[in-house]
Each structure stands twice: as C-alpha cells, then as structure tokens.
Design a protein around this motif. Structure first.
Motif, short mmCIF file in Angstrom:
data_model
loop_
_atom_site.label_atom_id
_atom_site.label_comp_id
_atom_site.label_asym_id
_atom_site.label_seq_id
_atom_site.Cartn_x
_atom_site.Cartn_y
_atom_site.Cartn_z
N PRO A 1 -0.65 15.01 -3.67
CA PRO A 1 -0.77 16.12 -4.63
C PRO A 1 0.51 16.43 -5.38
CG PRO A 1 -1.78 16.68 -2.51
CD PRO A 1 -1.03 15.41 -2.31
N GLN A 2 1.66 16.26 -4.72
CA GLN A 2 2.91 16.65 -5.34
C GLN A 2 3.54 15.53 -6.19
OE1 GLN A 2 5.58 18.59 -2.47
NE2 GLN A 2 3.80 18.90 -1.15
N SER A 3 2.91 14.38 -6.26
CA SER A 3 3.44 13.26 -7.06
C SER A 3 2.28 12.48 -7.66
CB SER A 3 4.32 12.34 -6.20
OG SER A 3 5.58 12.90 -5.96
N ARG A 4 1.55 13.11 -8.54
CA ARG A 4 0.38 12.45 -9.13
C ARG A 4 0.75 11.29 -10.05
NH1 ARG A 4 -4.16 15.27 -7.99
NH2 ARG A 4 -3.95 17.47 -7.40
N SER A 5 2.01 11.26 -10.50
CA SER A 5 2.42 10.19 -11.41
C SER A 5 2.95 8.97 -10.68
CB SER A 5 3.50 10.72 -12.36
OG SER A 5 4.66 11.11 -11.63
N ALA A 6 2.95 8.99 -9.36
CA ALA A 6 3.47 7.85 -8.60
C ALA A 6 2.62 6.60 -8.85
CB ALA A 6 3.49 8.19 -7.12
N ASP A 7 3.28 5.43 -8.80
CA ASP A 7 2.57 4.16 -8.88
C ASP A 7 2.16 3.75 -7.47
OD1 ASP A 7 2.76 3.69 -11.66
OD2 ASP A 7 4.84 3.04 -11.42
N ILE A 8 0.86 3.49 -7.30
CA ILE A 8 0.33 3.17 -5.98
C ILE A 8 -0.43 1.85 -6.04
CG2 ILE A 8 -1.22 3.91 -4.12
CD1 ILE A 8 -0.72 6.80 -5.02
N GLY A 9 -0.08 0.95 -5.13
CA GLY A 9 -0.78 -0.32 -5.02
C GLY A 9 -1.30 -0.50 -3.61
N ILE A 10 -2.55 -0.92 -3.47
CA ILE A 10 -3.18 -1.06 -2.16
C ILE A 10 -3.99 -2.35 -2.11
CG2 ILE A 10 -4.64 0.04 -0.41
CD1 ILE A 10 -4.47 2.63 -2.09
N VAL A 11 -3.90 -3.05 -0.98
CA VAL A 11 -4.85 -4.11 -0.66
C VAL A 11 -5.19 -4.00 0.83
CG1 VAL A 11 -5.28 -6.58 -0.46
CG2 VAL A 11 -4.03 -5.71 -2.43
N VAL A 12 -6.47 -3.91 1.12
CA VAL A 12 -6.96 -4.03 2.50
C VAL A 12 -7.90 -5.22 2.51
CG1 VAL A 12 -8.29 -2.98 4.36
CG2 VAL A 12 -6.77 -1.56 2.96
N ARG A 13 -7.53 -6.27 3.25
CA ARG A 13 -8.28 -7.53 3.21
C ARG A 13 -8.85 -7.86 4.58
NH1 ARG A 13 -5.27 -12.29 0.24
NH2 ARG A 13 -5.73 -10.81 -1.45
N ASP A 14 -10.13 -8.16 4.61
CA ASP A 14 -10.80 -8.61 5.83
C ASP A 14 -10.36 -10.06 6.11
OD1 ASP A 14 -12.61 -9.65 7.73
OD2 ASP A 14 -14.16 -8.25 7.11
N LEU A 15 -9.69 -10.27 7.22
CA LEU A 15 -9.14 -11.60 7.51
C LEU A 15 -10.22 -12.61 7.86
CD1 LEU A 15 -5.97 -10.58 9.56
CD2 LEU A 15 -6.04 -11.42 7.22
N SER A 16 -11.38 -12.14 8.31
CA SER A 16 -12.44 -13.08 8.68
C SER A 16 -13.16 -13.65 7.47
CB SER A 16 -13.47 -12.38 9.60
OG SER A 16 -14.12 -11.32 8.91
N THR A 17 -13.17 -12.92 6.36
CA THR A 17 -13.87 -13.37 5.16
C THR A 17 -12.96 -13.61 3.97
OG1 THR A 17 -14.25 -11.11 4.36
CG2 THR A 17 -15.89 -12.03 5.89
N GLY A 18 -11.75 -13.04 4.01
CA GLY A 18 -10.86 -13.11 2.86
C GLY A 18 -11.21 -12.12 1.77
N GLU A 19 -12.20 -11.27 2.01
CA GLU A 19 -12.64 -10.29 1.02
C GLU A 19 -11.72 -9.08 1.00
OE1 GLU A 19 -16.43 -7.29 0.15
OE2 GLU A 19 -16.43 -8.61 1.92
N ASP A 20 -11.39 -8.62 -0.19
CA ASP A 20 -10.61 -7.39 -0.34
C ASP A 20 -11.55 -6.19 -0.29
OD1 ASP A 20 -8.29 -8.79 -0.53
OD2 ASP A 20 -8.09 -8.62 -2.70
N LEU A 21 -11.44 -5.42 0.78
CA LEU A 21 -12.26 -4.23 0.93
C LEU A 21 -11.74 -3.10 0.06
CD1 LEU A 21 -12.69 -4.29 4.82
CD2 LEU A 21 -14.07 -5.42 3.06
N VAL A 22 -10.43 -3.10 -0.16
CA VAL A 22 -9.79 -2.14 -1.05
C VAL A 22 -8.80 -2.91 -1.91
CG1 VAL A 22 -8.37 -0.07 -1.27
CG2 VAL A 22 -10.00 -0.26 0.61
#
Length: 415
Positions: A45-66
């Motif tokens: 909430p206090q830093s809405r201008s921040a740059d945010i990068g996310i990857v959550v990857r399922d290792l069994s399928t290689g699919e990016d869940l996020v």
C-alpha cells in the motif's frame, strides 16, 4: 411489377463503439492512470509505484502458475549469488578448494639465520583465519611452527606476498563508495584476512598489511625476529614451507548463500577464470549458462555478489535457472546451498511463525529500495515442487513492510 429489395447491413455494436473507445484511450487521463497503476498480486500500500516481478513455476510441468512482469529487467541484489553458485557447480568446481602456498627464499646459515624472505603466494582464498570455519583457522600458527621446525630464529629479509596471476584486486569498480566502508563492501585480494573486516564492521582497505603485521607479531612471540634487511641474497631459491587448504567451494558457497557474504561470492566468481580478469570470469559465466539453454540476453551481470545496482536480470531468467539446476545432474548439490525460510540465515524472518515456515528454501537480496527472493517451495520430504522468484524494486516504504507483503502473497498462493 417491380420489386425493390431493401438490404439491411448489420454492424455489430462493438464496431460502432470503436471510435468512442479509441477516443477514450487516447485522451482519457483515467485510462493512463489505470495503466500505470495496474494492481500487482503483491499489495504494498505504501509503495504503489514499485516495480514488481513474480514467477511461480510448477517444477513437475514447467508451467508458470504466476507470471507478473516476468520479462522486466530488475535489480536482483544478492539473489545474484544464485547465478554465481550455479556457474561454479556447472563448471565442476564445487569440490575444489583454495591452496595457499608458503615458501622461504634463500638459505639458512649455521647460526639459524634465514638469508631470504618468507613468501606467501596469494590465490584469493576468502576464508583465511575466518572464524566462520573454525576447523580451518591457524594459517599463521602453521607458518610459525614450520619456521621453528626449520630451526630458524632470525629472518634477514621480509614477509612478501606473491600475487602473480591475480590480475585484478580490490572492490568491484561498480560498487558505490558508501558501501566500501563496511564489511559487506570489502574487496577481494590475493591475501584476504579475517574476511577483510575490522572492528566495528569496517572493511580492510589493505588486508595484506594487516596480515603481515600480525604474522610478524606471532613470529616475535615465538622467538623469531624479522629484520627486513633490504639487501640481495643472491639467486632466489624457493623452498616449500607449508600449504594451506581452504574449505571446499561447496562449503564456501553454502556460507555465501546462507549469510549472503559478498567477499565469498566475488572469490567464487573469480574461480571461473582464476588467472584472468573479472570481466573474463563473467564472460565464462555467461558461456556456462548458455550451454544449459539459458537466454543471457535476460541478464547483465557485473559482479558475483549483487552489490552493484548495475546488475540486471529478469524474473523469468532466474526461474529458468532454478528449473535448469533442479532437473540437472547436480540438482542436490545446488539445492543444498539454500537456507530454510523462517529458520536460517538471512531468510530467518521470512514466513517465520506461519504454516509455511520451513517450507521454502530461499536466497534473499536486499538493498535500499530493493527486496528479492529466489528459490524453491519444498514438500514434506524436502524436495522442491515449485521455483519461486519475487523481485521488488523502487519501493519507498520500510523493508519489513515489503517483506510482509511478499509473505502474504506466498501464504495466499500456497495455502
């Protein structure tokens, strides 16, 4: 009788609305604001201008869940150490160690005088006399005991440091001057001493001088004087005196990852090209990473530790690295380097006292306005199930506030 055929042309409502939509996109300030303030999955909430990068990857399928800003170049801070560790392991160096050789030059006279010097060949071992590895402490004591064993009571010459082959030394030129004052900004030298740290967590500018001073004191206490006579002793003859072996690179990298030791990281990167420049080591690193299929257009490395803000990489690159190391032949060796979140090292406060404490193994990266995590979600057997990369740049609130927001995201994602 003539017939007039009336043809009705149907124009979909969506098409009729296109000019209005176009006008709105071009001229609406509300649209512009909505695009620049798109809500992230991590709510700070206090830093809405921040740059945010996310990857959550399922290792069994290689699919990016996020996947959020997965291709955005961001400052990694100390998660850069994951790249360094992977490169050393992929180069088959994890079982190697540093060997620091000590010689005497010249001959010993019948009245126990060494007509020569003590010469120490520095190879960049960052662990010399480090309390972090108590079983390896005693380098100086071993030099003194071996001098005594030779029957030497006086050294006519000096204590010399041989740095031949160590092309560059000192802090990375990209590091900020403010960082150079402190232990975490200590540079890498041929001889490193007590992790190049003085009382008060200050960095040693010239660790060799501190080492030589203390070695002279130990020799004196042992009844051996160093006279520092500046005269020639004839032809130089090197006689091996003692060889000191460091912990294995795996042991050094475990400490490097757990406590985020920058000196260790710089030394590990340099092992890729031990008698060349840091630039050559970085080039070698990128070649190694390309060989396992990583896209090195998504990383711009300038050091091994992540201390310089000039380092850049994408969350996707880091997730690709984590996946490649997980499926590789040395998966266990790489995974064993990471501390458990909520329990160990620099990630002890991450997810602490939550249902996910101990369920992640992570490397943290933190500097002013930057907080990043890279590692794995693990199952009850300690085996990774997901690669997790979270990178936040440019926040203006407190680091604990951002850490809590990241933890809230992980709790929601894996609850």
């Amino acid at each position: 009788m003539s017939h007039h055929i009336i043809t009705t042309i149907y124009i979909p409502r969506k098409v009729l609305l296109l000019p209005i939509v176009f006008f709105t996109l071009i001229f609406s300030p509300q649209w512009i604001f909505a695009q620049t303030s798109r809500k992230s999955l991590i709510n700070i909430p206090q830093s809405r201008s921040a740059d945010i990068g996310i990857v959550v990857r399922d290792l069994s399928t290689g699919e990016d869940l996020v996947s959020e800003n997965s291709d955005k170049m961001l400052t990694p801070a100390s998660i850069m150490k994951c790249v360094t560790a992977a490169s050393v392991i992929l180069a088959d160096k994890e079982n190697d160690c540093f060997t620091t050789d000590v010689f005497i030059t010249g001959d010993v006279t019948s009245d126990t005088i060494l007509l020569g010097d003590i010469m120490i060949r520095g190879v960049g071992d960052p662990t010399l006399e480090s309390k972090r590895f108590p079983e390896y402490v005693g380098f100086m004591d071993s030099i003194v005991s071996n001098i005594k064993r030779k029957g030497i009571t006086r050294i006519a010459g000096c204590i010399e440091i041989d740095s031949i082959g160590f092309i560059e030394q000192g802090p990375c030129r990209k590091w900020e001057s403010e960082d150079l004052k402190w232990y975490y900004g200590a540079g890498l030298f041929p001889i490193n001493y007590k992790e190049n740290t003085l009382a008060g967590d200050c960095a040693m500018r010239d660790p060799a001088s501190h080492f030589i001073r203390d070695l002279k004191s130990k020799l004196k206490a042992g009844g051996i004087s160093v006279e520092e006579t500046e005269v020639g002793f004839g032809e130089i003859k090197l006689t091996p005196l003692y060889s000191h072996h460091s912990p294995s690179f795996s042991e050094i990298m475990r400490a490097m990852i757990e406590v985020s030791n920058n000196l260790y990281a710089e030394s590990m990167l340099r092992t890729l090209e031990p008698e060349n420049s840091m630039a050559a080591a970085i080039e070698r690193e990128q070649n190694i990473l390309q060989q396992i299929g990583l896209d090195c257009n998504e990383i711009y490395p300038f050091d091994g530790s992540g201390l310089t803000r000039d380092n850049l990489l994408t969350p996707r690159f880091m997730a690709d690295l984590l996946l490649a190391m997980y499926v590789g032949e040395k998966s266990d060796r790489f995974i064993s380097l990471f501390p458990k979140a909520g329990e160990e090292g620099t990630v002890k406060k991450v997810l602490q006292n939550t249902p996910l404490s101990g369920k992640f193994i992570l490397k943290s990266g933190s500097m002013r306005g930057v907080l990043c995590y890279s590692g794995y979600k693990i199952n009850d057997n300690g085996q990774p199930t997901h690669a997790v990369v979270v990178m936040v740049n440019g926040f203006t609130c407190s680091t604990p506030t951002v850490r809590k927001a990241i933890c809230d995201f992980l709790l929601k994602q894996f609850s």
